[in-house]
Design an enzyme around this catalytic site. Structure first.
Site, short mmCIF file in Angstrom:
data_model
loop_
_atom_site.label_atom_id
_atom_site.label_comp_id
_atom_site.label_asym_id
_atom_site.label_seq_id
_atom_site.Cartn_x
_atom_site.Cartn_y
_atom_site.Cartn_z
CE LYS A 98 27.30 36.52 36.63
NZ LYS A 98 28.77 36.71 36.81
CD GLU A 151 26.40 37.88 26.44
OE1 GLU A 151 27.60 37.81 26.67
OE2 GLU A 151 25.62 38.63 27.07
CG ASN A 196 30.33 38.73 39.43
OD1 ASN A 196 29.52 37.85 39.16
ND2 ASN A 196 31.27 39.10 38.60
CG PHE A 250 37.78 31.89 36.79
CD1 PHE A 250 36.62 32.12 36.07
CD2 PHE A 250 38.91 32.65 36.51
CE1 PHE A 250 36.57 33.11 35.09
CE2 PHE A 250 38.86 33.65 35.52
CZ PHE A 250 37.68 33.86 34.82
NE ARG A 296 29.35 42.02 38.21
CZ ARG A 296 29.84 41.84 36.99
NH1 ARG A 296 30.69 42.71 36.47
NH2 ARG A 296 29.47 40.79 36.27
NE ARG A 307 30.69 45.18 30.87
CZ ARG A 307 31.22 44.00 31.17
NH1 ARG A 307 30.45 42.91 31.27
NH2 ARG A 307 32.50 43.87 31.42
CG HIS A 357 26.11 38.27 32.04
ND1 HIS A 357 27.42 38.17 31.67
CD2 HIS A 357 25.40 38.50 30.89
CE1 HIS A 357 27.52 38.33 30.34
NE2 HIS A 357 26.30 38.52 29.85
CB THR A 399 34.74 41.60 36.40
OG1 THR A 399 34.43 42.02 35.07
CG2 THR A 399 34.59 40.10 36.53
CE1 TYR A 453 30.25 34.47 31.79
CE2 TYR A 453 29.11 32.61 32.77
CZ TYR A 453 29.37 33.96 32.72
OH TYR A 453 28.75 34.82 33.60
P1 IDP Z 1 32.06 40.20 33.33
O1 IDP Z 1 31.03 39.28 33.95
O2 IDP Z 1 32.25 41.45 34.15
O3 IDP Z 1 31.81 40.48 31.87
P2 IDP Z 1 34.17 38.28 32.61
O4 IDP Z 1 35.64 38.55 32.59
O5 IDP Z 1 33.48 38.05 31.30
O6 IDP Z 1 33.49 39.47 33.42
O7 IDP Z 1 33.95 37.02 33.55
C1 IDP Z 1 32.73 36.35 33.57
C2 IDP Z 1 32.42 35.93 34.97
O8 IDP Z 1 33.40 34.97 35.39
C3 IDP Z 1 32.49 37.02 36.02
O9 IDP Z 1 31.33 37.82 36.07
C4 IDP Z 1 32.68 36.21 37.28
O10 IDP Z 1 31.45 35.61 37.70
C5 IDP Z 1 33.61 35.10 36.78
N1 IDP Z 1 35.02 35.43 37.02
C6 IDP Z 1 35.79 36.31 36.32
N2 IDP Z 1 37.04 36.36 36.83
C7 IDP Z 1 37.05 35.47 37.86
C8 IDP Z 1 38.07 35.07 38.78
O11 IDP Z 1 39.22 35.53 38.74
N3 IDP Z 1 37.71 34.14 39.71
C9 IDP Z 1 36.46 33.61 39.78
N4 IDP Z 1 35.47 33.96 38.93
C10 IDP Z 1 35.77 34.89 37.98
#
Ligand code: IDP
Length: 161
Positions: free
Chosen positions: A20, A137, A123, A68, A113, A96, A126, A102, A60
């Site tokens: 990212k 994807e 974070n 968010f 992470r 993963r 991805h 996450t 997404y």
């Molecule tokens: P992942 O990236 O671990 O698969 P997802 O739930 O698919 O997690 O969320 C996608 C991305 O959205 C996360 O990697 C993070 O960048 C962002 N994200 C997820 N939850 C939050 C939050 O509570 N606040 C801000 N950003 C979030």
């Protein structure tokens, strides 16, 4: 989510990994690639790009209703991404694990992470969360011609090289 996997060839397991904008800014590209290489996975596609809103809204699409979501898209368009396809046994699940939770506050040390980030909204990386999701994807981010189906030298004899 409108994007589909129809017409995809049935290839060995692959996953989409994206570094990212914060990972690129913090010069973490090499270290992240190194982790996947040293684990034993094979890089079959790689590019650096500025993501479009259109691609990100598909990528997404399951998060569109989250509070968010707007800031997530601003984050993901704030600079270039490095997007990669990695191939290998169980690569989706293992990636993963390598990437970690996450929320970096809950990510174990030793994960990307857990080693490089402290906040869920920055974070670093991805990783696709399922084999089916990875197929979608990969089709979203790459054209088939840009994925290279190369053979490892350790699986061929010297005479073949
Ligand atoms: P992942 O990236 O671990 O698969 P997802 O739930 O698919 O997690 O969320 C996608 C991305 O959205 C996360 O990697 C993070 O960048 C962002 N994200 C997820 N939850 C939050 C939050 O509570 N606040 C801000 N950003 C979030």
């Amino acid at each position: 989510c409108s994007f589909a996997t129809s017409g995809l060839p049935d290839v060995r397991e692959r996953t989409l990994i994206a570094i990212k904008p914060d990972g690129v800014q913090r010069r973490l590209v090499g270290q992240i690639i190194q982790r996947f290489e040293q684990r034993g996975f094979k890089l079959v596609g790689l590019k650096m790009l500025q993501a479009s809103q259109d691609v990100l809204s598909e990528h997404y699409c399951n998060l569109r209703t989250k509070p968010f979501y707007g800031s997530l898209l601003r984050y993901m368009t704030s600079g270039p991404l490095v997007v990669m396809v990695w191939e290998g046994h169980n690569v989706v699940q293992t990636s993963r694990t390598m990437v970690g939770n996450t929320n970096p506050a809950e990510a174990q040390a030793g994960t990307v992470r857990g080693d490089f980030s402290i906040h869920v909204s920055r974070n670093v990386v991805h990783a696709s969360d399922s084999v089916e999701g990875a197929k979608k994807e990969i089709q979203l981010w790459f054209q088939t011609k840009d994925l290279l189906d190369w053979d490892s030298w350790d699986q061929t004899s010297n005479d073949d090289v």
